[in-house]
Design an enzyme around this catalytic site. Structure first.
Site, mmCIF file in Angstrom:
data_model
loop_
_atom_site.group_PDB
_atom_site.id
_atom_site.type_symbol
_atom_site.label_atom_id
_atom_site.label_comp_id
_atom_site.label_asym_id
_atom_site.label_seq_id
_atom_site.Cartn_x
_atom_site.Cartn_y
_atom_site.Cartn_z
ATOM 1 N N GLY A 88 33.513 -15.607 2.555
ATOM 2 C CA GLY A 88 34.729 -16.126 1.953
ATOM 3 C C GLY A 88 34.928 -17.602 2.261
ATOM 4 N N LEU A 89 36.192 -18.002 2.292
ATOM 5 C CA LEU A 89 36.545 -19.393 2.557
ATOM 6 C C LEU A 89 35.878 -20.343 1.574
ATOM 7 C CD1 LEU A 89 36.503 -19.572 6.433
ATOM 8 C CD2 LEU A 89 38.452 -19.372 4.934
ATOM 9 N N CYS A 90 35.897 -19.967 0.308
ATOM 10 C CA CYS A 90 35.358 -20.891 -0.676
ATOM 11 C C CYS A 90 36.324 -21.025 -1.850
ATOM 12 C CB CYS A 90 33.974 -20.480 -1.130
ATOM 13 S SG CYS A 90 33.821 -18.741 -1.489
ATOM 14 N N GLY A 91 37.602 -21.129 -1.534
ATOM 15 C CA GLY A 91 38.585 -21.403 -2.563
ATOM 16 C C GLY A 91 38.720 -20.274 -3.571
ATOM 17 N N SER A 250 32.297 -25.275 -4.037
ATOM 18 C CA SER A 250 33.638 -24.740 -3.944
ATOM 19 C C SER A 250 34.117 -24.706 -2.498
ATOM 20 C CB SER A 250 33.628 -23.340 -4.545
ATOM 21 O OG SER A 250 34.893 -22.786 -4.533
#
Lengths: 295, 138
Positions: A88-91, A250
């Protein structure tokens, strides 16, 4: 009013968050460069292959014997290949994809079709499982370690072909994020089975060979039956690479924003901290002075 | 430009070569064929072997390909290779080690599919050695 100690520890925690996000941004930027090179380098191959297939498909004129080219003759069951990320942590990367998946899902179901989802990446699988648990037929993880490999794409394409041959679906569409720049990715659906020549194929129109009779070595059918599965793998590989580059882009953007937000937050908190500290000092002074006056 | 062929060699990893050349010789499945300008449209499968690029009468490039497809039209020749490597960049010892390794794997392969896959890999590696050898003698 929060105590000075609370404020101090909050500032410290936001600072360490900022350190992490800025490190992640750096890592994503480094990976992005590599991923971008890979994605751009893979484009010519898949584009040429598409061009070759469309001229071949155009010239062969309804060679109905190959289901990968012509389809099964119906479109009752759709398979969506959903290329998401493992981490995760990709907007809004996965959310944007999911929105497209959801829309397709609803459209197709509205038309009375059955929809199955082949999910690539952990994050997408989690989203799909929550919303359409019964539609998730297969799931693959860790395709990009450290970068997407062609072998993996071949493996997945073989699985998809096997499913197709077993009659589990009629139409296959891959949905992925196409890399435009580090800031922009576009959600792109691409139909893989049956083979659909790209709608904007200017090459077919400008008439090179004009769909003219090609000679085939060996036979047309032999070539097609080799080319079609290969094309599937190549298109998937390309989707993986594009998605991988988009993911890094991203993430870089998302982490850049997060770092900036953390910076803003730190300055706000620091201001708050200083004001509070000043207030305490003033208060203590007043107490001392008024104590002295009372004597 | 009319007497040149726009030759492009692409592998899934990259665009290896894109230039106007006088002639290319491609190892087709049913025999090598040379492509000059104004060649008749042709689509062929490619077997593992060497692509030779000519400018005038001189050979400018020799590239090993591990199979793929070739598309020829009057003005261009596109080769989609599964794997492509310049002959001079091939490390012979590494390829030989790879063959040995593959042979070992073949001995312990459990399924027919795996065996088939390994055999095709060995065939490619052997073709690579052959290509290197024939280049040395030329």
């Amino acid at each position: 009013m929060p105590s000075l100690k609370d404020l101090r520890s909050r500032i410290a925690s936001v600072k360490s968050t900022r350190r992490i996000t800025s490190a992640m941004k750096m890592v994503a930027a480094a990976k992005l460069r590599r991923a971008q090179d890979l994605a751009l380098a893979a484009r010519p191959y898949s584009e040429r292959m598409e061009r070759m297939l469309s001229s071949l498909a155009g010239a062969s004129g309804g060679l109905g014997s190959l289901p990968l080219l012509a389809g099964t003759g119906k479109d009752d069951t759709h398979l969506l290949v959903f290329v998401s990320t493992d981490r995760g942590l990709c907007g809004g990367f996965n959310i944007n994809l999911m929105r497209q998946v959801r829309r397709r899902f609803r459209d197709l179901q509205g038309q009375g079709k059955q929809v199955k989802i082949f999910c690539i990446g952990r994050k997408g699988a989690a989203l799909v499982r929550r919303e359409y648990p019964s539609a998730l037929v297969a799931q693959v993880e860790d395709i990009a370690r450290p970068v997407p490999s062609y072998d993996k794409a071949v493996e997945i394409s073989q699985r998809i072909t096997a499913m197709f041959e077993a009659g589990e679906f009629d139409v296959c569409t891959v949905i992925y994020n196409r890399f435009v720049s580090a800031l922009t990715q576009t959600v792109t659906p691409q139909q893989l089975i049956p083979f659909a020549p790209p709608a904007n194929s200017g090459t077919a129109a400008n008439g090179d060979a004009g769909g003219a009779a090609y000679e085939y070595e060996p036979s047309e059918e032999d070539i097609l039956s080799e080319l079609l599965p290969r094309n599937l793998a190549v298109q998937l590989y390309r989707a993986f690479l594009e998605s991988f580059a988009s993911e890094q882009g991203s993430r870089m953007t998302a982490m850049d924003n997060a770092t900036r937000n953390a910076g803003d937050m730190i300055s706000r908190l620091t201001m708050n901290y200083n004001r509070t500290r000043q207030a305490f000092i003033t208060k203590e002074l007043i107490e001392i002075i008024s104590g002295a006056e009372a004597l | 430009m009319a007497d040149k062929v726009n030759f492009e060699l692409v592998s899934p990893q990259r665009l290896l070569l894109s230039e106007a050349v006088d002639m290319v010789v491609v190892p087709g499945t049913e025999g090598d064929f040379g492509v000059l300008a104004e060649h008749a449209p042709l689509i062929s499968t490619v077997r593992p072997g060497t692509i030779t690029v000519y400018q005038g009468n001189a050979v400018t490039d020799r590239i090993f390909v591990a199979g793929g497809f070739a598309e020829v039209t009057a003005e261009r020749c596109t080769v989609l290779a599964e794997e492509a490597e310049r002959l001079e960049e091939i490390d012979r010892a590494a390829v030989e080690a790879q063959i040995r390794e593959l042979r070992e794997d073949l001995g312990s392969a459990s399924s027919d599919e795996e065996r088939q896959f390994l055999e095709s890999r060995i065939a490619v590696a052997e073709a690579k050695i052959e290509a290197v050898e024939s280049a040395v003698y030329q």
